[in-house]
Scaffold this active site. Structure first.
Site, PDB file in Angstrom:
ATOM      1  N   GLY A 206       0.819  -1.213   0.000  1.00 48.21           N
ATOM      2  CA  GLY A 206       0.000   0.000   0.000  1.00 48.21           C
ATOM      3  C   GLY A 206       0.850   1.259   0.000  1.00 48.21           C
ATOM      4  O   GLY A 206       1.925   1.312  -0.590  1.00 48.21           O
ATOM      5  N   SER A 207       0.357   2.254   0.715  1.00 51.00           N
ATOM      6  CA  SER A 207       0.986   3.579   0.664  1.00 51.00           C
ATOM      7  C   SER A 207       2.416   3.608   1.188  1.00 51.00           C
ATOM      8  O   SER A 207       3.165   4.518   0.881  1.00 51.00           O
ATOM      9  CB  SER A 207       0.148   4.577   1.463  1.00 51.00           C
ATOM     10  OG  SER A 207      -1.134   4.650   0.887  1.00 51.00           O
ATOM     11  N   THR A 208       2.796   2.629   2.005  1.00 52.35           N
ATOM     12  CA  THR A 208       4.173   2.659   2.499  1.00 52.35           C
ATOM     13  C   THR A 208       5.166   2.514   1.346  1.00 52.35           C
ATOM     14  O   THR A 208       6.318   2.918   1.453  1.00 52.35           O
ATOM     15  CB  THR A 208       4.428   1.530   3.520  1.00 52.35           C
ATOM     16  OG1 THR A 208       4.147   0.276   2.906  1.00 52.35           O
ATOM     17  CG2 THR A 208       3.547   1.679   4.744  1.00 52.35           C
TER      18      THR A 208
ATOM     19  N   LYS B 185       5.088   4.154  -1.241  1.00 52.86           N
ATOM     20  CA  LYS B 185       5.325   5.478  -1.829  1.00 52.86           C
ATOM     21  C   LYS B 185       6.728   5.974  -1.505  1.00 52.86           C
ATOM     22  O   LYS B 185       7.306   6.798  -2.229  1.00 52.86           O
ATOM     23  CB  LYS B 185       4.273   6.474  -1.321  1.00 52.86           C
ATOM     24  CG  LYS B 185       2.900   6.213  -1.947  1.00 52.86           C
ATOM     25  CD  LYS B 185       1.793   7.010  -1.291  1.00 52.86           C
ATOM     26  CE  LYS B 185       0.432   6.650  -1.912  1.00 52.86           C
ATOM     27  NZ  LYS B 185      -0.682   7.167  -1.127  1.00 52.86           N
TER      28      LYS B 185
END
Lengths: 487, 468
Positions: free
Chosen positions: A219-221, A223
């Site tokens: 997920g966003s980690t 990024k």
């Protein structure tokens, strides 16, 4: 007749050399393979009867042999069973798992590196005892990580991994649900098989080591990785530079749009810092497309994706960054979705690399091998695995992570007097499944560093899943313990 | 060890070296007694209660053999007896160790056999003052060998053990006549070949690179050899067949000095092995076990034995588990065919190498005796005996370590088995007798050390030296 007799002499010599070579082959080169064969009851029985070495976390014995009064002489025990089960594994008559299996040669004392000990045992007519395996795990950090994770309820499925960024030492590795290896190390083999079958059939998969073996979209980690790739290729960009943003973004070649969940990400552009703080999907979807497959893969691989991490940690799975993705999928990979898969260990490596100024140290679990009387036989020296990004890039990433904790989605991890950087992630693996949460962070205090990754696959149904809300406090508690805050 | 004297510059004069032999015998006694004590310590935690009596008995046997050599074979090779004594002592300790595990009583019987072996050894060197006498019995010993080999085929006394019909049972004793036959066959082959070597080497026709001898020269010996081989093949004694074949070939080569025989022999061996593989299921079976021992773990007893021995040796590793600390009783019949496996487990690669090297020393001393021997018959007998030992060790140790397919033979001096032990002691007696003859200074050569009173030694003077 002397000449042929000499020839016969040479011939006989060759026969004897062949015998010497073959017995060397059997007793030295092939001995390991033969000793590990399942038909070899001799070795199994003797190993089961022998005093194995202990597995230690700090000074805590997490696996040890205690003498018992039956024909097998020793029983294997796991005093802190639940916390360490996934690392130690278990040892019983029919075999072993985890470190008990991977380090069997050392624990049983058969390893060639222990030759001097074997020789002195032989001369002193002692029963050969196995050597001890000392782990890098800090038992206090492990305890906090375990307690924090277990506090999420009985149904929690998740993992915590803590690393020391400057060395790669694994300070904590917790996976829930867990099991009791003592129940798999009983004398009664039938009972062991029943217990194992029950664990195997359990839908919560207690036997799985979620810290290193379960790969899920980060997920966003992820990024952080996308930002790292972008920064590496754009030396003029810093935290305040405007990057593409917007309220929604249409994936190339599709009619699907992805938005930001109501967070503020500018009209068309947004500063990189804000994009990270607000975890702007639109930004990182576009940055991934701009970087392209090659640029993204290069950096992801350097962080450790698509390769086995931690050779000495049994059962680790490789994390995956996809190859040959079309542009729309490439975009989604930039926010850690689609075919990106990571273990908590991998995400801890990402945070550790950033904290360690861009250098990834090889993570390791086994710190030292000690003789039965406690002398160190071998010690693992930290190894540099890769210079993943420049120190400039790492510095900007640190700034982004710190801002995310100071004023972004990762506020729950803030610790007074400590530089803390973090990144949250919440992801859905499939329609209708419960989402799961990620939290990736590092903390630094007085030059001491720790990197922590938290993954929550499932918690009690009446708790809402969010990376910051759930993972943040756990990571914070682990960092506080590791950095000695409040002591 | 040898000196060149001014009187005869091309003639080595060997010293008798009996003192060195005595010293080495004490070391050998240390091996035997030490191993016995180690077994007691390893298994029961204490030195065996009969330690003094046991050591004393071993010492008596060794001293008796040594004294007999001093009195009758002053110049005999000083190394052979100590090496043999060390191997025999080690073997006894290993058998004793297996006895304690299996609750059997082989070591006591083996000690009795060893005593008998030493007695026969002494009789051999005492009664046989000149080995060339044996040449007179070339044909007698041949017939005797065939007779002995046929005994196990007889009803009533013949006895089949583990598929091989090579045993006889007489009055409660079981005996393997083939072990004695191997000595007789060496004498027969040597006696015949030394007489006919010129004819074999020179007369004959050339056929495809190979000079074939005339039938009347090679025929009798070839026939005899085929008969003995045939008997062994039908008794399923593959190891002995291989040993006799190799010995015959080597003697033929040494006598005629023609390497071509080795080529022919090698070809015959390959053909024989192929035919055997095609014709006999047990040969095929052995071969398949050799290729993949683990496929036959449960189905075939022969393979289970081999696999257990491999496991034992692997577990022994470099330095072994120590006497009493392994599980060699897992190997069926460990005390006979597979004693090397038991040694490998408890004494490790170190022990196995030591044993192999001790055998290599026996072979080397035997061949050295053949080199310095002055008569053709002695040369051939010594070569034959040394080759027999080399081949036997190669076949059995090679079989146990899966270098070659397992054929089943005793390990000389180590394995339990009366016939084997007794025959091998006699073999050493013969070698020592030949070496005494070979190393004895020629009449007229001054003994350089003055320890030897040349005038007083009757034997030296009556021997007529036959130039080889």
């Amino acid at each position: 007749m002397n000449k042929p007799i000499r020839t016969v002499g040479v011939f006989c010599m060759l026969l004897f050399i062949a015998l010497l070579a073959q017995s060397t082959n059997l007793q030295f080169f092939r001995s390991g393979e033969l000793n590990d064969r399942p038909e070899n009851r001799r070795v199994q029985e003797a190993r089961f009867s022998a005093e194995r070495g202990s597995i230690l976390a700090g000074d805590t014995e997490i696996a040890l042999s205690v003498p018992v009064d039956d024909r097998y002489l020793y029983q294997r025990q796991y005093p802190v069973a639940a916390q360490y089960a996934h690392m130690t594994g278990w040892f019983y008559f029919g075999g072993a798992s985890g470190l008990e299996r991977a380090e069997n040669r050392v624990l049983s004392g058969d390893d060639p590196s222990l030759f001097v000990n074997q020789l002195s045992d032989l001369l002193a007519n002692r029963n050969p005892a196995g050597s001890n395996v000392g782990l890098t795990i800090d038992p206090d950090v492990q305890q906090v990580a375990y307690d924090q994770l277990a506090a999420q309820g009985d149904e929690v499925q998740g993992a915590v991994v803590a690393l020391e960024p400057s060395t790669g030492r694994i300070l904590a590795s917790v996976s829930l649900p867990t099991y009791d290896p003592n129940q798999l190390a009983l004398r009664d083999v039938t009972q062991v098989q029943e217990n194992y079958q029950a664990l195997y059939d359990d839908e919560a998969n207690p036997l799985t080591n979620r810290a290193v073996a379960t790969t899920l979209p980060p997920g966003s980690t992820f990024k952080l990785v996308t930002a790292a790739a972008y920064l590496e290729d754009h030396p003029d960009v810093d935290a305040n530079t405007q990057v593409p943003g917007g309220s929604s973004y249409e994936l190339p070649g599709t009619s699907t749009s992805i938005a930001n969940g109501g967070r503020s990400c500018g009209e068309t552009t947004v500063s990189l810092s804000q994009a990270m703080e607000q975890s702007c999907n639109t930004t990182f979807l576009q940055l991934a497309v701009e970087e392209g497959q090659e640029g993204m893969t290069e950096v992801a691989d350097a962080f450790g994706f698509n390769a086995d991490p931690a050779e000495d940690y049994p059962g680790t799975a490789a994390s995956a960054y996809p190859e040959n993705a079309s542009d729309d999928l490439l975009a989604k990979s930039g926010i850690g979705q689609q075919d990106v898969r990571a273990t908590p260990l991998q995400m801890a490596m990402v945070a550790a690399t950033i904290a360690n100024d861009g250098v990834l140290m090889e993570p390791y679990l086994i710190d030292r091998i000690t003789s039965p009387d406690g002398e160190t036989i071998t010690r693992h020296e930290p190894e540099e695995r890769a210079e993943v990004v420049s120190s400039r890039t790492a510095g900007i990433l640190q700034e982004l992570m710190v801002n995310t904790v100071e004023q972004g989605t990762a506020r729950q991890a803030r610790i007074d007097g400590v530089e803390v950087g973090g990144k949250t992630g919440t992801a859905e693996n499939c329609d209708g499944c419960r989402p799961y949460a990620w939290f990736v962070s590092y903390g630094e205090r007085d030059g001491q560093q720790v990197a922590v990754a938290v993954m929550l696959q499932n918690v009690s149904p009446n708790v809402s899943i969010s990376g910051g809300g759930l993972g943040g406090p756990i990571a914070k508690a682990v960092m506080e313990q590791a950095l000695g805050v409040g002591e | 060890m040898s000196q060149v004297t001014s009187a005869s510059p091309d003639q080595f004069v060997h010293r008798s070296r009996r003192g060195a032999e005595l010293f080495l015998l004490l070391l050998a006694l240390g091996v035997g007694a030490g191993a016995y004590a180690a077994v007691g310590l390893g298994i029961e935690g204490e030195v065996p209660p009969d330690m003094i009596g046991y050591t004393g008995w071993l010492a008596v046997l060794m001293i008796a053999a040594h004294v007999a050599i001093r009195m009758t074979a002053q110049y005999a090779d000083p190394i052979l007896l100590p090496v043999v004594a060390a191997l025999n002592g080690l073997g006894l300790a290993v058998i004793h160790r297996l006895d304690l595990a299996n609750n059997s009583n082989f070591a006591r019987q083996q000690l009795i056999w060893m005593t008998l072996g030493v007695v026969l050894f002494i009789l051999t060197i005492t009664l046989l003052r000149d080995h060339r006498v044996l040449q007179r019995y070339t044909y007698t010993s041949g017939l005797l060998a065939i007779g002995l080999l046929l005994l196990p085929m007889m009803p009533l006394i013949g006895n089949e053990v583990r598929g091989a019909r090579i045993w006889i049972n007489v009055a409660g004793f079981s005996f393997q006549p083939g072990e004695i036959a191997k000595l007789l066959l060496v004498i027969t082959f040597a006696g015949y070949l030394v007489l006919h070597r010129d004819a074999l080497a020179l007369a004959g026709r050339r056929l495809l690179f190979v000079d074939l001898p005339r039938g009347r020269d090679l025929g009798p010996i070839l026939g005899m050899w085929l008969v003995s081989l045939g008997i062994l093949v039908f008794q399923r004694d593959l190891g002995s067949s291989l040993m006799f074949f190799g010995m015959f070939l080597v003697l033929l080569y040494v006598a005629t000095e023609r390497p071509g025989w080795l080529v022919v022999g090698g070809g015959l061996f390959v053909a024989g092995a192929f035919l055997g593989y095609q014709a006999f299921s047990h040969v095929r079976n052995r071969f398949e076990i050799w290729l993949s021992p683990f496929d036959y773990v449960d189905r075939t007893p022969g393979s289970g034995q081999l696999v257990e021995s491999m496991f034992g040796m692997a577990w022994g590793g470099l330095i072994g588990r120590g006497f009493g600390e392994g599980q060699p009783w897992r190997i069926p019949f460990a005390e006979s065919d597979f004693i090397v496996g038991a040694i490998g487990e408890e004494l490790g690669l170190t022990g196995v190498m030591a044993v192999i090297l001790l055998f290599a020393i026996i072979v080397e001393r035997g061949l050295r005796t053949a080199l310095v021997c002055r008569d053709g018959f002695g040369k051939l007998v010594a070569t034959g005996l040394a080759t027999i030992v080399a081949l036997q060790v190669f076949v059995v140790v090679g079989g146990v370590t899966t270098l070659i397919p397992l054929t089943g033979l005793t390990t000389p001096f180590l394995s339990y088995g009366g016939s084997s032990l007794v025959a091998n002691w006699v073999l050493v007696g013969l070698l020592l007798r030949i070496s005494d003859q070979a190393r004895r200074p020629l009449p007229g050569v001054e003994e350089p050390y003055g320890t030897y009173d040349s005038g007083a030694d009757e034997a030296t003077q009556v021997v007529k030296v036959v130039k080889p």
